[in-house]
Write an enzyme that holds these catalytic residues in place. Structure first.
Site, PDB file in Angstrom:
ATOM      1  N   SER A  53     -52.294 -24.914  40.005  1.00 26.11           N
ATOM      2  CA  SER A  53     -51.965 -25.235  41.399  1.00 26.11           C
ATOM      3  C   SER A  53     -50.527 -24.958  41.781  1.00 26.11           C
ATOM      4  O   SER A  53     -50.196 -24.947  42.969  1.00 26.11           O
ATOM      5  CB  SER A  53     -52.296 -26.708  41.672  1.00 26.11           C
ATOM      6  OG  SER A  53     -53.681 -26.928  41.593  1.00 26.11           O
TER       7      SER A  53
ATOM      8  N   GLU B 196       0.799  -1.228   0.000  1.00 25.70           N
ATOM      9  CA  GLU B 196       0.000   0.000   0.000  1.00 25.70           C
ATOM     10  C   GLU B 196       0.832   1.279   0.000  1.00 25.70           C
ATOM     11  O   GLU B 196       0.413   2.292  -0.568  1.00 25.70           O
ATOM     12  CB  GLU B 196      -0.937   0.014   1.234  1.00 25.70           C
ATOM     13  CG  GLU B 196      -1.965  -1.093   1.264  1.00 25.70           C
ATOM     14  CD  GLU B 196      -3.073  -0.902   0.240  1.00 25.70           C
ATOM     15  OE1 GLU B 196      -3.208   0.221  -0.284  1.00 25.70           O
ATOM     16  OE2 GLU B 196      -3.783  -1.880  -0.059  1.00 25.70           O
TER      17      GLU B 196
END
Length: 836
Positions: free
Chosen positions: A414, A117
């Site tokens: 219950s 680069e």
């Protein structure tokens, strides 16, 4: 002699004679034109240069500086860990990015980017003059279509920071100026590190660490030279060079990788041997397994979904953030979220809830959401930490789907009785496990005064005189309703429910005692509410995470410090409730499937409560061991009556999960009886101390040892069991023997032990013969006030004085020779002989 005029003229012009520059008029004209054009061009150039210089000056002047805040990388991946700090999920916003420090990035990665680069990166001041001029010339020549890249790594970093992608002179000028300015405040290594943490390798993956994970499932510091060059080659154009996107891309990536390695060799970053080895290395690209693919598609588990909702809520509360701001912080700030999940438990739950064998699937139903569903939560009662959860039947297909374990609202049946009725009443000293309530038809619905309500849905029968312990074991609705109405009172139930974080101020009606709630509950609420029974009466707020830190390790949320707890019940109450609910799994409604064993086959103590809602639309089991509390629900999204084959599914799911969870755990007992617990032998039909006839009940010995909180144990003697003489040949309409009268033959009279209800039960319809099967102790009750209807004065035969065994029941020694009218005078009570 005078010279001639011609000669004179020649002599005069000779000194003025000049050498001509052009030999022809055409050349003279061309020169004149070129000179004019040059003058114009120079003039225009000066003007253009001035304009250009002014423009450049203006661009530079207006170029915004790169601020320190912009240098901070904010779009970071967040991580979620289980209780052992193993990574279980990555949370990504628009970018999958993981920051790495300078020391974690290998030199090969650094040099690969420099080589391909920006070869002069270490020496330029942010702008490479040679490359910049070359790019500018090509830009002019191609009229703006240049392919030549003149940007340095520093300039590329500026572009990544600003996000400015415009292909204009202005952007290029400003970018170069910003790059030069940036080089004055950052070192080369800082610039390069920032750049490598920002670059993209496609598919939303940013930075070299995320790329290393994506391609090789490694940390960046563990990459080889060849792998570094591969990643450096992808960034040019991920769509073309991502090697995982097909054979063409793989070939292009290999070509570019070798170009990068060649440049590294030319620039002396690697040796010839290193170059050759890297070129020859066969790269092995990572292929994620199915579960990881789901994660990559953002299909999060139910646990992760729930954790994220809790973290978001807590961030909003603590830091006064909006919902959007809290979400941004979670998805883009690199948070580390430490959860309470036990990954082994979670794996077991996932496997059981995705196992089609555990869910009776209706093949005629194509829509999976219409199939049977289930959900479960497992909590560690010692600290309230959620260890696992699953929110549906089957595989989870999307994130943030309905989590039935935490988000639904269903009636609890219950399973609600222990927390709404029994524990509060015991804690207030209003009842004990030995308290006896008459389980007979009651009429508590004022709108239907002749219709029994409630009824005992799970057993379908009435037990008659029954202890609280047995009422819980058998899940008798009538007893729970009577305790709620006659002992506890609705306002006290509501107060105690709030102690376990169930705030229902407007639900103080009979049905609440039975779990028939207007606003329902879910497994998380129920599991948390049962924690005090294991934890010496202490309620602990359930939590799904312990702490959250930022990417630098600073603690943002400390859930353990903020976790709430409170005393829900006395320690004695918790012990008594566990003692009773252990009977539910050993001999009650959860017998068999409520038992948990380890891999050695040893039984680990458990306790719990089943739950069934009206018309069998929901099934529950909330059960616990000394290790874990688990709450399971089974039903349908749109409530409908379950088939009989499905009635045990909630309990079966609980059993399968809990057995696997406990497979490697040792047998551990529940907390021992705390100080303040005493035991007493009682009669289970009166709840009082045994009397002389309690062991002679025709059903067997009715004396049992029971636990009590000290001060609540009985002191009175049983008055329910009585001894009475009956004529075994004379029956009432229910088939019970009637009391012997004075005329009953002695051979038909015998003494039996009966029960006598403290409060007589008067049925709405005394002629209903089915009471003998509906009320299970009905046949053992003495038919008070009813005497033999067979033997009377007309059938009575006097006996001889010597035959003392032939006296009417209850007579004295000489009554056998008395006339009937004298006997009736002697026995005004009609001859009943009852011994209390």
């Amino acid at each position: 002699m005078k010279p001639s005029k011609k000669a004179a003229k020649g002599n005069e012009e000779q000194p003025k004679k000049k050498k001509k520059k052009f030999s022809s008029p055409y050349a003279q004209f061309t020169f004149a034109v070129v000179k004019t054009v040059l003058v114009i061009l120079i003039s225009l150039g000066c003007v253009f240069a001035g304009i250009l210089g002014g423009a450049v000056f203006g661009y530079v002047k207006n170029a915004p500086p790169i601020t320190p805040d912009q240098l901070d990388i904010t779009k970071l991946t967040s991580f979620i860990y289980d209780k052992d700090e193993n990574e279980i999920a990555q949370i990504k916003g628009s970018e999958n990015r993981v920051l790495v420090e300078h020391s974690e990035i290998p030199d090969n990665m650094r040099n690969a980017f420099i080589a391909i680069e920006d070869a002069r990166f270490r020496t330029h001041n942010g702008m490479d003059i040679k490359r910049f001029i070359g790019a500018a010339v090509e830009y002019i020549i191609t009229f703006g279509n240049a392919s030549y890249g003149g940007s340095t790594i520093t300039q590329q970093l500026v572009k990544n920071i600003t996000g400015n992608e415009e292909s204009t002179i202005k952007r290029k000028v400003q970018e170069a100026w910003q790059a030069i300015a940036l080089e004055k405040v950052l070192s080369k290594d800082q610039i390069l590190d920032n750049y490598m943490n920002r670059i993209t390798t496609g598919s939303g993956v940013y930075g070299v660490q995320a790329a290393a994970k994506k391609f090789f499932n490694k940390d960046v510091q563990d990459l080889s030279l060849a792998e570094c060059a591969c990643i450096a080659g992808v960034t040019k154009s991920p769509g073309l060079f991502d090697p995982t996107l097909g054979e063409k891309n793989l070939e292009r990536n290999k070509v570019r990788q070798e170009i990068i390695l060649s440049e590294m060799l030319k620039q002396n970053y690697i040796s010839q041997n290193e170059y050759e080895e890297a070129v020859a290395e066969q790269l092995k690209f990572y292929q994620p397994v199915e579960e990881e693919t789901k994660v990559s598609k953002n299909v999060q588990s139910y646990f992760v979904d729930y954790v994220l909702t809790q973290v978001k809520k807590d961030l909003m509360k603590k830091y006064n953030l909006s919902s959007d701001a809290a979400s941004i912080k979670i998805y883009n700030s690199g948070l580390k979220i430490y959860t309470t999940q036990d990954s082994n438990i979670q794996k077991i739950m996932t496997e059981e809830f995705t196992n089609i064998k555990n869910f009776p699937v209706n093949e005629k139903i194509s829509n999976p959401t219409m199939q049977a569903q289930g959900a479960m939560i497992v909590i560690d009662p010692a600290n309230g930490q959620i260890r696992g959860m699953y929110g549906q039947y089957g595989n989870k297909e999307v994130s943030f789907a309905l989590n039935r374990a935490t988000d639904m609202q269903r009636q609890a049946g219950s399973s609600f009785k222990p927390i709404a009725v029994y524990a509060p009443a015991i804690d207030m000293g209003l009842i004990t496990p030995g308290t006896v309530v008459d389980d007979v038809p009651v009429y508590m619905d004022n709108t239907k005064p002749t219709t029994p309500y409630p009824t005992n849905a799970e057993s379908g029968t009435y037990q008659g005189l029954i202890t609280i312990r047995k009422a819980i074991t058998k899940s008798q609705n009538v007893v729970a309703a009577q305790v709620f109405r006659d002992y506890l009172k609705p306002e006290n139930s509501i107060k105690y429910l709030k102690k376990v974080n169930i705030d229902r101020p407007n639900e103080g009606y009979i049905s609440m005692a039975l779990g028939g709630l207007k606003d329902g509950v879910n497994p998380l609420i129920m599991a948390a509410a049962f924690v005090p029974f294991v934890n010496q009466g202490m309620y602990i707020e359930p939590i799904s995470y312990t702490k959250v830190t930022d990417d630098k390790g600073n603690v943002l949320l400390d859930r353990k410090q903020e976790q709430k707890s409170n005393v829900a019940y006395k320690e004695t109450t918790a012990f008594l409730m566990t003692s009773m609910m252990r009977d539910v799994v050993t001999g009650g409604t959860a017998s068999g499937y409520g038992t948990v064993k380890n891999k050695s086959g040893k039984v680990i103590p458990t306790a719990g409560k089943t739950g069934t809602t009206e018309d069998y639309k929901d099934k529950w089991f909330v059960g616990y061991s000394p290790y874990y509390v688990g709450a399971t629900w089974y039903g349908y999204n749109t409530p409908k009556s379950l088939k009989k084959a499905e009635w045990s599914e909630a309990l079966l799911l609980w059993n399968k999960v809990m057995n696997r969870i406990h497979t490697n755990l040792e047998v551990k007992e529940f907390n021992p009886a705390p100080e303040g617990i005493v035991s007493k032998a009682i009669c289970i039909d009166s709840g009082k101390l045994p009397g002389p006839y309690c062991s002679s009940d025709p059903r067997g010995n009715r004396i049992k040892t029971e636990y009590f909180a000290k001060g609540t144990e009985p002191t009175d003697i049983c008055d329910v069991h009585i001894l009475a003489k009956v004529d075994k040949s004379s029956k009432d309409i229910y088939g019970r023997p009637l009391l012997a009268g004075p005329y009953c033959p002695p051979n038909l009279v015998e003494e039996r032990v009966f029960i006598k209800r403290p409060v007589p039960y008067l049925p709405k319809d005394p002629s209903n013969k089915s009471l003998s099967t509906q009320i299970l102790d009905w046949m053992y009750e003495i038919s008070q006030g009813e005497y033999c209807t067979i033997h009377n004065a007309s059938t009575w035969q006097p006996s001889t004085p010597s035959n003392t065994n032939n006296k009417p029941s209850g007579s004295t020694g000489n009554q056998g020779t008395l006339p009937p009218e004298q006997i009736s005078e002697e026995l005004p009570d009609g001859g009943m002989d009852v011994i209390p």
